[in-house]
Design an enzyme around this catalytic site. Structure first.
Site, PDB file in Angstrom:
ATOM      1  CG  ASP A  81      36.461  27.539  42.593  1.00 29.49           C
ATOM      2  OD1 ASP A  81      37.370  28.236  42.764  1.00 29.49           O
ATOM      3  OD2 ASP A  81      35.375  27.240  42.827  1.00 29.49           O
ATOM      4  CG  ASP A 103      42.030  27.121  48.926  1.00 32.19           C
ATOM      5  OD1 ASP A 103      42.841  27.729  49.983  1.00 32.19           O
ATOM      6  OD2 ASP A 103      40.723  27.072  49.257  1.00 32.19           O
ATOM      7  CG  ASP A 254      29.018  27.763  42.463  1.00 31.36           C
ATOM      8  OD1 ASP A 254      27.898  27.331  41.596  1.00 31.36           O
ATOM      9  OD2 ASP A 254      29.444  26.881  42.868  1.00 31.36           O
TER      10      ASP A 254
HETATM   11  P1  13P Z   1      29.498  32.325  45.709  1.00 36.31           P
HETATM   12  O1  13P Z   1      29.230  31.259  46.703  1.00 36.31           O
HETATM   13  O2  13P Z   1      29.394  33.805  46.289  1.00 36.31           O
HETATM   14  O3  13P Z   1      29.059  32.386  44.362  1.00 36.31           O
HETATM   15  O4  13P Z   1      31.411  32.172  45.773  1.00 36.31           O
HETATM   16  C1  13P Z   1      31.827  31.056  44.656  1.00 36.31           C
HETATM   17  C2  13P Z   1      33.298  31.041  44.887  1.00 36.31           C
HETATM   18  O5  13P Z   1      33.908  31.602  45.442  1.00 36.31           O
HETATM   19  C3  13P Z   1      33.882  29.861  44.065  1.00 36.31           C
HETATM   20  O6  13P Z   1      35.167  29.602  44.450  1.00 36.31           O
HETATM   21  O1  G3H Z   2      33.868  27.956  46.357  1.00 38.64           O
HETATM   22  C1  G3H Z   2      33.153  26.742  46.258  1.00 38.64           C
HETATM   23  C2  G3H Z   2      32.312  26.630  44.924  1.00 38.64           C
HETATM   24  O2  G3H Z   2      30.948  27.345  44.996  1.00 38.64           O
HETATM   25  C3  G3H Z   2      32.291  25.334  44.626  1.00 38.64           C
HETATM   26  O3  G3H Z   2      31.433  24.531  45.181  1.00 38.64           O
HETATM   27  O4  G3H Z   2      32.753  22.574  45.775  1.00 38.64           O
HETATM   28  O5  G3H Z   2      30.066  22.655  46.097  1.00 38.64           O
HETATM   29  O6  G3H Z   2      31.395  22.397  43.613  1.00 38.64           O
HETATM   30  P1  G3H Z   2      31.343  22.971  45.390  1.00 38.64           P
HETATM   31 ZN    ZN Z   3      35.813  30.032  46.280  1.00 41.82          ZN
END
Ligand code: 13P
Ligand code: G3H
Ligand code: ZN
Length: 312
Positions: A81, A103, A254
């Site tokens: 991610d 990204d 998340d």
């Molecule tokens: P939320 O913060 O809405 O759960 O989105 C998570 C997300 O986009 C992770 O890439």
């Molecule tokens: O988009 C972000 C996700 O919620 C992951 O968050 O970078 O704190 O693990 P993080």
């Molecule tokens: Zn995201």
């Protein structure tokens, strides 16, 4: 079934007009909650690890996640991610991820195209598929909610140009959502016309980041158990359902898992101050997260799709 490229899951979802959740994990319990929910609901799923999650989980976490994905009785992709660099994506590919996000949405279009194309070349050579992003969300990307400011929402003509030039497999679009538990006052604005316009130009699965629902009931329970979460707001389920009919195929979640985890841990410790067995604290938190994932799968329309599933 088990571990498959992200595109296999997402192209099938766009083809058959349902959404698939990409749920972030940071530990064993979250991963179990996601996989158990997917198996119970007979749903395909993506398990997402951020760079922060990889740092937190050390060398063991990706091994555990990939192992559980391989063993699962439903199609699972393991996804990086918000990969911030070519090196980060390559590291995930070497670890065995089947999907990576590069990204570069904060860069100029030509840099985003060039960097995405580099990742696509390396990833495709080993059967891994790639998410890219055009436009900018609010939340963690901008530190302010900027949902209605047209300048940062994804421009349909740019999206079309970008996907043709970069070769990415699926595209994250900025359409009014933002990361975190404070997505704006009231019901956050989602630009459905923009999703439809982008989808009419691109056959690719589209990705909704910042899609958490931030359920009122969870926030109420969290605060009743000692939490202090103010001005919480999430994406309305009807907006998610509609977005799926318009071309959104990957739905990132998340925050809802973080809320479920923390709410249940707070409740357990509040209700039994003598408790100190980690299993009696983390077990209920895992069950709470599993219930959230299952409910999301029903909303996305991915429930039951693992049976008779064919790659898209
Ligand atoms: P939320 O913060 O809405 O759960 O989105 C998570 C997300 O986009 C992770 O890439
Ligand atoms: O988009 C972000 C996700 O919620 C992951 O968050 O970078 O704190 O693990 P993080
Ligand atoms: Zn995201």
């Amino acid at each position: 079934m088990a571990l498959v490229p992200g595109r296999d899951i997402l192209a099938a979802a766009r083809r058959d007009q349902y959404g698939v959740g990409a749920f972030n994990t940071n530990d064993m319990e979250i991963t179990q909650a996601i996989v158990e929910a997917a198996e119970a609901k007979r749903s395909p799923v993506l398990i997402a690890l951020s760079e922060g999650g990889l740092k937190y989980g050390g060398a063991e976490l990706p091994k555990l996640v990939i192992d559980m994905a391989r063993e699962a009785s439903v199609p699972v992709a393991v996804h990086l991610d918000h990969g911030s660099s070519y090196a980060s994506c390559l590291r995930a590919i070497r670890l065995g991820f089947t999907s990576v996000m590069i990204d570069k949405s904060h860069e100029e279009e030509d840099v985003n195209v060039r960097e995405t194309a580099r990742v696509v070349e390396a990833a495709h050579a080993v059967g891994v598929t790639v998410e890219a992003e055009i436009g900018r969300l609010g939340g963690v990307e901008e530190h302010v909610v900027v949902a209605e400011e047209d300048a940062i929402l994804t421009k349909p003509d740019e999206a079309q140009r970008f996907m043709e030039a970069s070769g990415a497999d699926y595209l994250a679009v900025a359409i009014g959502t933002s990361h975190g538990a404070n997505k704006g006052t009231g019901r956050p604005y989602i630009d459905h016309a923009r999703i439809r316009d982008i989808a009419s130009r691109l056959p690719h699965p589209l990705v909704m980041h910042g899609a958490s629902g931030v359920p009122e009931d969870l926030v109420r329970r969290l605060n009743a158990a000692g939490g202090e979460l103010a001005d919480a707001s999430g994406i309305h389920e009807d907006d998610v359902r509609q977005a799926v009919t318009e071309g959104i195929a990957k739905i990132n979640t998340d925050t809802d898992l973080r809320l479920a985890f923390t709410t249940r841990v707070r409740e357990v410790l509040r209700d039994d101050p003598t408790q100190f067995d980690p299993r009696k604290i983390l077990g209920p938190a895992r069950d709470e997260m599993r219930a959230v994932v299952e409910a999301r799968m029903d909303v996305f329309g991915s429930t039951g799709r693992a049976d008779g599933w064919t790659a898209g």
